[in-house]
Scaffold this motif. Structure first.
Motif, PDB file in Angstrom:
ATOM      1  N   LEU A 191      49.603  54.887  42.504  1.00  0.00           N
ATOM      2  CA  LEU A 191      49.462  54.374  41.137  1.00  0.00           C
ATOM      3  C   LEU A 191      48.508  53.186  41.007  1.00  0.00           C
ATOM      4  CD1 LEU A 191      52.874  54.596  39.246  1.00  0.00           C
ATOM      5  CD2 LEU A 191      50.694  55.640  38.632  1.00  0.00           C
ATOM      6  N   PRO A 192      48.506  52.261  41.968  1.00  0.00           N
ATOM      7  CA  PRO A 192      47.552  51.151  41.821  1.00  0.00           C
ATOM      8  C   PRO A 192      46.105  51.629  41.662  1.00  0.00           C
ATOM      9  CG  PRO A 192      49.166  50.616  43.497  1.00  0.00           C
ATOM     10  CD  PRO A 192      49.405  52.036  43.126  1.00  0.00           C
ATOM     11  N   TYR A 193      45.738  52.700  42.352  1.00  0.00           N
ATOM     12  CA  TYR A 193      44.398  53.247  42.171  1.00  0.00           C
ATOM     13  C   TYR A 193      44.219  53.755  40.746  1.00  0.00           C
ATOM     14  CZ  TYR A 193      43.909  53.345  47.293  1.00  0.00           C
ATOM     15  OH  TYR A 193      43.822  53.020  48.620  1.00  0.00           O
ATOM     16  N   MET A 194      45.258  54.426  40.218  1.00  0.00           N
ATOM     17  CA  MET A 194      45.169  55.000  38.875  1.00  0.00           C
ATOM     18  C   MET A 194      45.016  53.901  37.815  1.00  0.00           C
ATOM     19  SD  MET A 194      45.487  57.923  40.127  1.00  0.00           S
ATOM     20  CE  MET A 194      46.060  58.496  41.710  1.00  0.00           C
ATOM     21  N   GLU A 195      45.679  52.773  38.070  1.00  0.00           N
ATOM     22  CA  GLU A 195      45.642  51.672  37.112  1.00  0.00           C
ATOM     23  C   GLU A 195      44.243  51.077  36.996  1.00  0.00           C
ATOM     24  OE1 GLU A 195      47.318  48.609  34.521  1.00  0.00           O
ATOM     25  OE2 GLU A 195      47.733  50.703  35.025  1.00  0.00           O
ATOM     26  N   THR A 196      43.412  51.264  38.018  1.00  0.00           N
ATOM     27  CA  THR A 196      42.090  50.624  37.995  1.00  0.00           C
ATOM     28  C   THR A 196      41.225  51.101  36.832  1.00  0.00           C
ATOM     29  OG1 THR A 196      41.164  52.276  39.500  1.00  0.00           O
ATOM     30  CG2 THR A 196      42.100  50.291  40.484  1.00  0.00           C
ATOM     31  N   GLU A 197      41.410  52.350  36.398  1.00  0.00           N
ATOM     32  CA  GLU A 197      40.603  52.838  35.273  1.00  0.00           C
ATOM     33  C   GLU A 197      40.936  52.057  34.003  1.00  0.00           C
ATOM     34  OE1 GLU A 197      39.337  56.995  33.008  1.00  0.00           O
ATOM     35  OE2 GLU A 197      40.943  57.016  34.497  1.00  0.00           O
ATOM     36  N   ASN A 198      42.233  51.827  33.770  1.00  0.00           N
ATOM     37  CA  ASN A 198      42.637  51.052  32.598  1.00  0.00           C
ATOM     38  C   ASN A 198      42.139  49.604  32.705  1.00  0.00           C
ATOM     39  OD1 ASN A 198      43.960  53.249  31.499  1.00  0.00           O
ATOM     40  ND2 ASN A 198      45.968  52.661  32.334  1.00  0.00           N
ATOM     41  N   ILE A 199      42.239  49.056  33.929  1.00  0.00           N
ATOM     42  CA  ILE A 199      41.789  47.674  34.135  1.00  0.00           C
ATOM     43  C   ILE A 199      40.289  47.570  33.878  1.00  0.00           C
ATOM     44  CG2 ILE A 199      41.459  45.892  35.893  1.00  0.00           C
ATOM     45  CD1 ILE A 199      44.108  46.858  37.150  1.00  0.00           C
ATOM     46  N   MET A 200      39.537  48.545  34.346  1.00  0.00           N
ATOM     47  CA  MET A 200      38.091  48.535  34.127  1.00  0.00           C
ATOM     48  C   MET A 200      37.757  48.591  32.628  1.00  0.00           C
ATOM     49  SD  MET A 200      35.124  50.965  35.803  1.00  0.00           S
ATOM     50  CE  MET A 200      35.758  52.494  35.088  1.00  0.00           C
ATOM     51  N   LYS A 246      39.611  47.522  30.170  1.00  0.00           N
ATOM     52  CA  LYS A 246      39.955  46.222  29.577  1.00  0.00           C
ATOM     53  C   LYS A 246      38.875  45.188  29.889  1.00  0.00           C
ATOM     54  CE  LYS A 246      44.992  46.886  29.793  1.00  0.00           C
ATOM     55  NZ  LYS A 246      46.263  46.409  30.407  1.00  0.00           N
ATOM     56  N   ALA A 247      38.358  45.223  31.134  1.00  0.00           N
ATOM     57  CA  ALA A 247      37.325  44.269  31.525  1.00  0.00           C
ATOM     58  C   ALA A 247      36.032  44.514  30.750  1.00  0.00           C
ATOM     59  CB  ALA A 247      37.078  44.360  33.026  1.00  0.00           C
ATOM     60  N   VAL A 248      35.701  45.759  30.512  1.00  0.00           N
ATOM     61  CA  VAL A 248      34.511  46.089  29.717  1.00  0.00           C
ATOM     62  C   VAL A 248      34.691  45.588  28.288  1.00  0.00           C
ATOM     63  CG1 VAL A 248      33.167  47.981  28.718  1.00  0.00           C
ATOM     64  CG2 VAL A 248      33.830  48.056  31.133  1.00  0.00           C
ATOM     65  N   ALA A 249      35.896  45.822  27.735  1.00  0.00           N
ATOM     66  CA  ALA A 249      36.164  45.361  26.365  1.00  0.00           C
ATOM     67  C   ALA A 249      36.047  43.843  26.254  1.00  0.00           C
ATOM     68  CB  ALA A 249      37.562  45.812  25.937  1.00  0.00           C
ATOM     69  N   ALA A 250      36.290  43.147  27.380  1.00  0.00           N
ATOM     70  CA  ALA A 250      36.177  41.690  27.388  1.00  0.00           C
ATOM     71  C   ALA A 250      34.755  41.209  27.664  1.00  0.00           C
ATOM     72  CB  ALA A 250      37.140  41.120  28.425  1.00  0.00           C
ATOM     73  N   GLY A 251      33.794  42.153  27.741  1.00  0.00           N
ATOM     74  CA  GLY A 251      32.398  41.778  27.910  1.00  0.00           C
ATOM     75  C   GLY A 251      31.806  42.082  29.260  1.00  0.00           C
ATOM     76  N   GLY A 252      32.540  42.737  30.143  1.00  0.00           N
ATOM     77  CA  GLY A 252      32.032  43.034  31.475  1.00  0.00           C
ATOM     78  C   GLY A 252      31.055  44.198  31.494  1.00  0.00           C
ATOM     79  N   ASP A 253      30.294  44.301  32.584  1.00  0.00           N
ATOM     80  CA  ASP A 253      29.332  45.383  32.789  1.00  0.00           C
ATOM     81  C   ASP A 253      30.053  46.541  33.484  1.00  0.00           C
ATOM     82  OD1 ASP A 253      27.446  47.071  34.273  1.00  0.00           O
ATOM     83  OD2 ASP A 253      25.911  45.616  33.683  1.00  0.00           O
ATOM     84  N   ARG A 254      30.095  47.684  32.829  1.00  0.00           N
ATOM     85  CA  ARG A 254      30.885  48.806  33.334  1.00  0.00           C
ATOM     86  C   ARG A 254      30.433  49.233  34.730  1.00  0.00           C
ATOM     87  NH1 ARG A 254      30.944  54.121  35.517  1.00  0.00           N
ATOM     88  NH2 ARG A 254      32.854  55.150  34.804  1.00  0.00           N
TER      89      ARG A 254
END
Length: 478
Positions: free
Chosen positions: A373-382, A384-392
């Protein structure tokens, strides 16, 4: 005891695997009774259209429809080397008054081909009912576990989670598609009827004094008496061997689906997530008493692989029927067509048995999913980080690097998966608010709803269409 006195080879499809219903369906009694039904249908139709055939002759034929003298026919065949004429003579011995009009105007393929079509039709109907029963059982199982999250796999590598019920719907849908194809083949099945020696109906035209309309009526009457609404538009001496190829394509399709399902079950049994039913005193291994082998699923794979291998024979037969026909089809068809039905029947009996008694281990499923599951969660985390202004693309690369390090830690060192902790400590993800606990249901998408929709739109109509006719569960043979 000499070698000649020992028991000869027994076909395991009959002795061990298929249901009694399918085995008897292809037995000699039913075949030769069908031949006699055809001779009766022909004589009745010819009489109705004005040929000098008496009621007494018809009644005599009917009186011995099921009273077969197979020993007499076998002796005639030894002498004549012709199976159809052997049975004509054996039937004539029992029906001396009707003997002069048995097989009147017909060729051998009148009885052999029309009988095969009657037998194929009945066998397809049994396969359809077994498919419906198996789909029903899978649908029940899918509904029970519609919302049980489990690890999904692509390339047989951990992928986005699904649910046990949704995976079962993948299995069931393949069989639904197969059922549609079997039903289509049934709808397209026709009688050969009274087509004559090379399909020209010349003999029947002679019998009716050149009256084309009566020949057409004869063809229609015989078809209807056999339970067919129509006959094939044109034939040579046989009905189109393309039909056999299409039938085996459909049976191979069922086999392909069952092989895939059984293979998945074997893989899941290896993971200790789902197992086929096991009987109280069943032995898994003669050497290792603890073994619990998926023997039903393994047998399905063995039998269905055999059917898939048979698919090429009718195709080659259809491709090599010279002109109006050649006899190299006969021995091949006697083997391939019945055995394909017997093996598919046995496989469906096994699959319905498995689907009605799956053993599910939710704790093991949960444990196996939690590791990934921790691997699966990374897509959601990514996201969220993009929505906060990060580079995908940059974030994707950071996750890729971390995941490789985690894989080394988990696989090579046997340590826990610390993927989420790594991302929490990575400045690139500092703007993300991490959840305190990962909920597996957040990753299964619409799986439960898809199960509900699939059952309502595809399984329930089959249940209604087949009603009690799909309740064909039988004891699994050795």
């Amino acid at each position: 005891m000499s070698d000649f006195e020992s028991t000869p080879y027994q076909n395991p499809l009959i002795e061990r695997y298929s249901s009694r219903e399918m085995a008897h369906w292809w037995g000699p009694e039913r075949r030769f009774q069908t031949w006699r039904s055809l001779w009766i249908a022909l004589a009745e139709s010819e009489k109705e259209l004005g040929l000098p055939i008496s009621d007494t002759q018809i009644e005599q034929l009917k009186a011995f429809r099921e009273n077969l003298n197979l020993d007499v026919a076998a002796e005639y065949e030894r002498i004549r080397r012709h199976d159809v004429m052997a049975h004509v003579e054996a039937y004539g011995d029992q029906c001396p008054d009707a003997k002069p009009i048995i097989h009147l105007g017909a060729t051998s393929c009148f009885v052999t081909d029309n009988a095969d079509l009657v037998l194929i039709r009945g066998a397809l109907e049994l396969v359809a009912r077994r498919l419906a029963g198996t789909i029903d059982a899978l649908g029940t199982f899918a509904a029970q576990h519609r919302a049980l999250p489990c690890l999904g796999f692509t390339h047989l590598q951990p992928a986005q989670p699904t649910t046990v019920g949704k995976r079962c719907c993948l299995w069931a849908y393949d069989l639904v598609l197969d059922l549609h194809e079997i039903e289509h083949r049934l709808e397209q099945l026709r009688a050969r009827s009274a087509k004559g020696t090379t399909g020209t109906q010349a003999s029947f035209l002679q019998l009716f004094g050149g009256d084309h309309e009566k020949v057409l009526q004869l063809e229609k009457k015989v078809s209807e008496k056999l339970g067919f609404s129509d006959s094939y538009a044109v034939t040579g001496q046989t009905y189109p061997r393309k039909v056999d190829s299409q039938i085996l394509d459909a049976l191979s399709g069922v086999s392909q689906s069952l092989h895939k399902i059984a293979t998945d079950i074997r893989l899941l049994a290896n993971r200790k997530e789902i197992e086929e039913p096991i009987e109280k005193h069943q032995i898994g291994s003669s050497a290792m008493p603890y073994k619990r082998n998926p023997m039903r699923s393994e047998r399905i794979c063995a039998l269905t692989r055999y059917v898939i291998s048979l698919q090429s024979s009718p195709a080659m037969t259809a491709a090599t029927q010279w002109m109006e026909r050649t006899l190299d089809d006969s021995a091949n068809r006697r083997l391939v067509i019945p055995q394909a039905f017997l093996a598919v029947d046995a496989s469906l009996v096994l699959m319905q048995n498995i689907a009605s008694g799956f053993e599910v281990y939710p704790k093991t499923i949960e444990y196996n999913l939690a590791k990934e599951l921790p691997y699966m969660e990374t897509e959601n985390i990514m996201m969220k980080a993009v929505a906060a202004g990060g580079d995908r693309q940059e974030l994707h690369e950071r996750i890729r690097v971390h995941s490789r390090e985690v894989a080394q830690r988990v696989n090579a060192e046997g340590k826990p998966n610390d993927m989420i902790e790594r991302l929490k400590n990575d400045a690139a993800f500092s703007a993300v608010e991490f959840d305190t606990e990962i909920d597996p249901m957040d990753f299964v998408g619409r799986s439960p709803q898809q199960v509900d929709q699939f059952i309502a739109e595809h399984v329930d109509p089959i249940r209604v269409r087949y009603g009690g006719k799909s309740d064909l569960s039988v004891e699994v043979n050795v």
